[in-house]
Design a protein around this motif. Structure first.
Motif, short mmCIF file in Angstrom:
data_model
loop_
_atom_site.label_atom_id
_atom_site.label_comp_id
_atom_site.label_asym_id
_atom_site.label_seq_id
_atom_site.Cartn_x
_atom_site.Cartn_y
_atom_site.Cartn_z
N ASN A 210 0.75 -1.12 -0.05
CA ASN A 210 -0.05 -0.05 -0.08
C ASN A 210 0.99 1.29 0.10
O ASN A 210 1.04 1.74 1.06
N PRO A 211 1.38 1.56 -1.22
CA PRO A 211 2.44 2.62 -1.13
C PRO A 211 1.79 4.14 -0.78
O PRO A 211 0.71 4.28 -1.41
N SER A 212 2.46 4.64 -0.16
CA SER A 212 2.15 5.99 0.20
C SER A 212 2.21 7.26 -1.15
O SER A 212 1.39 8.16 -1.19
N ALA A 213 3.04 6.58 -1.96
CA ALA A 213 3.31 7.55 -3.00
C ALA A 213 3.36 6.96 -4.10
O ALA A 213 2.64 5.68 -4.25
N LYS A 215 3.11 5.35 -8.01
CA LYS A 215 4.20 4.27 -8.35
C LYS A 215 4.87 4.95 -9.61
O LYS A 215 4.57 6.01 -10.22
#
Length: 435
Positions: A210-213, A215
């Motif tokens: 669950n990337p905060s930034a 892709k």
């Protein structure tokens, strides 16, 4: 020449006398069942004797008709026999004369008539023969002087000494190699459009569940470019008669004109600068050679430079498939020797094809001396043929029709597409000092 004639059954006495000249060679009659030679003088004498006998029988028959009112059976039988013999001899003389006239002429060549035959077949002699005893005087028969000079324009053939003609010898032709190195193709248009990738920035990497930034984004760009279909053509004038009279010449002309197209095509494919009507060739679009980093070569030779060019293509992700060299540079490579005078690359006692570092070498006279091209040739470029080479003949050009001339035109249309310039590496051997 002037021929004086006496009445001998319609045959000029001068002709019979000429046939009976002493010292003439014996000539084979080539009859299936005879198998012997006949003396031409003897044959002519026999013909004269038979003719005199027929004339004598004619006078005898005329006397019998005057005295007896009819011809006796004996006279008629003798006359028929004499006429048959004279007819056979006449046929043999004619056959022999034709053989003599043709002797020495090439098969299928022009028939050359002897002086005697010219006289015997002249219209004046034939007309005099029809008048019989009523004709008196002399005949003037025009016969060209018997010399060895040519009577057929610039040809050396004469009526007496026909020349032995062999097949024509053309000038040498340059072998063509560049077309065979490229991918073939066809088109029905005058413009070729193609997409060329210009940017590839790949930023792929691992990311969290669950990337905060956002892709990572990559960048891929393509440009649409085009190239024109070029026309290569040339023509020559020729006379309509020479093409009809010399079919072999027409085929030679076709071959020469098509070779001219191939010659210009090779120059355009390799060196065309793209200006005006020119193609944009391989060398102008190829990537310049730059020595790859990480490799140091002391005393660099031609062999070293070509291997480094292969490395440059490999690092650009286009592994090389061949080299293009001038024959002089290839000879210099083959003649390279070590300090003991031994050939490094070539074996003079062996037959080894032109290969270098495992890749084939295309030797082309179109390549400038001291220049090389290395790369994935078929992968980098493609030829698109619009119209194959053709040779056309037409009288509908200026005043050709009224001058019995024709225009012979050779023409082809093609385009060259270089999709991957990085797959072609060009360079020079200027600093190689003969190695």
């Amino acid at each position: 020449m002037t021929v004086h004639r006496t009445q001998t059954g319609g045959i000029p006495a001068s002709f019979l006398a000429a046939c009976a000249l002493p010292g003439l060679p014996r000539v084979a009659l080539d009859k299936p069942n005879e198998g012997r030679d006949a003396d031409i003088g003897t044959l002519a004498a026999e013909l004269k004797k038979a003719t005199d006998e027929v004339k004598a029988f004619a006078e005898k028959a005329e006397t019998e008709i005057k005295n007896l009112g009819t011809i006796t059976g004996e006279t008629k039988a003798d006359a028929d026999k004499a006429l048959t013999e004279m007819g056979g001899l006449t046929a043999r003389v004619g056959e022999l004369e034709q053989k003599l006239a043709r002797r020495g002429a090439p098969a299928g060549g022009e028939e050359h008539k002897s002086v005697g035959r010219i006289v015997a077949e002249s219209e004046a002699v034939k007309a005099a023969g029809l008048r019989g005893d009523a004709w008196k005087g002399s005949l003037a028969i025009e016969v060209k002087a018997i010399t060895s000079a040519s009577a057929t324009g610039t040809s050396a053939t004469t009526a007496l000494v026909p020349a032995d003609r062999v097949a024509g010898t053309s000038l040498p032709r340059r072998p063509m190699t560049i077309r065979a190195l490229l991918q073939p193709g066809r088109t029905t248009s005058s413009i070729i459009e193609y997409a060329r990738q210009t940017v590839r920035t790949l930023n792929a990497q691992t990311v969290a569940e669950n990337p905060s930034a956002a892709k990572p984004q990559s960048d891929i760009q393509w440009d649409i470019t085009n190239t024109k279909v070029a026309t290569i053509a040339h023509w020559i004038p020729a006379s309509k008669q020479i093409l009809a009279d010399a079919p072999q010449l027409q085929s030679e002309i076709d071959g020469e004109l098509r070779y001219g197209l191939e010659f210009a095509e090779e120059q355009q494919l390799l060196l065309g600068d793209g200006t005006g009507t020119n193609l944009l060739g391989l060398l102008p679009q190829a990537t310049a050679y730059v020595a790859p980093s990480g490799v140091t070569v002391a005393g660099e030779t031609r062999l070293d430079r070509l291997r480094l060019a292969m490395l440059q293509a490999t690092l650009a992700l286009y592994p090389a498939t061949g080299h293009v060299l001038n024959p002089t540079d290839w000879a210099a490579i083959e003649l390279t020797k070590d300090d003991h005078g031994r050939y490094i690359w070539a074996n003079p006692a062996g037959l080894v094809g032109p290969t270098l570092w495992g890749l084939p070498v295309a030797v082309s006279l179109a390549m400038p001396i001291g220049t090389f091209l290395t790369g994935a040739l078929a992968y980098a470029a493609q030829i698109f043929d619009r119209e194959d080479a053709s040779v056309l003949i037409s009288t509908e050009d200026r005043d050709n029709f009224v001058r019995n001339m024709v225009t012979i035109l050779a023409e082809e249309r093609l385009a060259l597409v270089v999709r991957r310039p990085q797959a072609l590496i060009k360079g020079t051997f200027a600093a190689q000092s003969g190695k």
